[in-house]
Design an enzyme around this catalytic site. Structure first.
Site, mmCIF file in Angstrom:
data_model
loop_
_atom_site.group_PDB
_atom_site.id
_atom_site.type_symbol
_atom_site.label_atom_id
_atom_site.label_comp_id
_atom_site.label_asym_id
_atom_site.label_seq_id
_atom_site.Cartn_x
_atom_site.Cartn_y
_atom_site.Cartn_z
ATOM 1 N N THR A 128 0.815 -1.219 0.000
ATOM 2 C CA THR A 128 0.000 0.000 0.000
ATOM 3 C C THR A 128 0.847 1.267 0.000
ATOM 4 O O THR A 128 0.452 2.273 -0.581
ATOM 5 C CB THR A 128 -0.955 0.022 1.206
ATOM 6 O OG1 THR A 128 -0.203 -0.181 2.403
ATOM 7 C CG2 THR A 128 -2.010 -1.052 1.097
ATOM 8 N N ARG A 129 2.011 1.244 0.613
ATOM 9 C CA ARG A 129 2.874 2.429 0.626
ATOM 10 C C ARG A 129 3.493 2.705 -0.738
ATOM 11 O O ARG A 129 4.063 3.764 -0.970
ATOM 12 C CB ARG A 129 3.967 2.284 1.685
ATOM 13 C CG ARG A 129 3.408 2.346 3.095
ATOM 14 C CD ARG A 129 4.505 2.149 4.084
ATOM 15 N NE ARG A 129 4.992 0.778 3.970
ATOM 16 C CZ ARG A 129 5.341 0.011 4.981
ATOM 17 N NH1 ARG A 129 5.294 0.474 6.197
ATOM 18 N NH2 ARG A 129 5.771 -1.216 4.792
ATOM 19 N N MET A 130 3.389 1.758 -1.657
ATOM 20 C CA MET A 130 3.934 1.943 -2.997
ATOM 21 C C MET A 130 3.033 2.832 -3.861
ATOM 22 O O MET A 130 3.440 3.271 -4.930
ATOM 23 C CB MET A 130 4.122 0.590 -3.700
ATOM 24 C CG MET A 130 5.039 -0.352 -2.990
ATOM 25 S SD MET A 130 6.724 0.203 -3.170
ATOM 26 C CE MET A 130 7.591 -1.225 -2.603
#
Length: 166
Positions: A60-62
């Site tokens: 998700t942080r990508m």
């Protein structure tokens, strides 16, 4: 045969800033393991040694629709660098897919056809993931568990990890 945890990646020096020291590689060893050296000088483990690669994370942080392990890094998916190293030290490799698993499975089957794809349908942590793969690894003498987002892990480093515990 019983398994016992014999080491972790943090045994190989200081933690690198930005790395994930909370989830080191694990090496599980039984007394009956056989070890061979391949032509590159890397330790080739017995046919009863397997590598399980965790690739169920969402990433998700990508900020991308791609699963974390399929994020492009230079000209390849991040997991490709790891798999190219792992195939030099083991013949029995499985990738555990979860979130975005269809994309991961398609990529693995297209580019690494001898690597088995397993599934973790519900993400409940690393221990649960290893349990989901139990039918596959129970036939093994030794098991190495790696995160799928380790593009800098070389076959020589992995060989050194294995060699330390042979």
């Amino acid at each position: 045969m019983g398994r016992r945890q014999v080491g972790k990646a943090t045994d190989f020096g200081s933690v690198i800033v930005g790395s994930n020291p909370a989830a080191p590689a694990k090496v599980y060893k039984c007394a009956s393991a056989k070890w061979l050296r391949n032509m590159e000088g890397c330790l080739k483990v017995s046919d009863k040694t397997g590598v399980l690669i965790m690739a169920a994370g969402k990433g998700t942080r990508m900020k991308s629709n791609l699963p974390k392990v399929l994020q492009p890094l230079l000209d390849r998916a991040m997991i490709d660098y790891l798999l190219r190293s792992v195939v030099k030290v083991s013949n029995d490799i499985a990738v555990l897919a979860g979130s975005g698993g269809e994309q991961v499975e398609e990529h693995i089957l297209k580019n690494f056809n001898k690597i088995k794809v397993l599934w973790q349908r519900e993400q409940l942590g690393t221990g649960h993931a290893v349990k989901c793969a139990a039918d596959w690894w129970q036939k093994l003498d030794d098991l190495i568990v790696l995160n799928g987002d380790l593009p800098l892990l070389t076959s020589q480093t992995l060989s050194n990890l294995i060699n330390k515990f042979k």
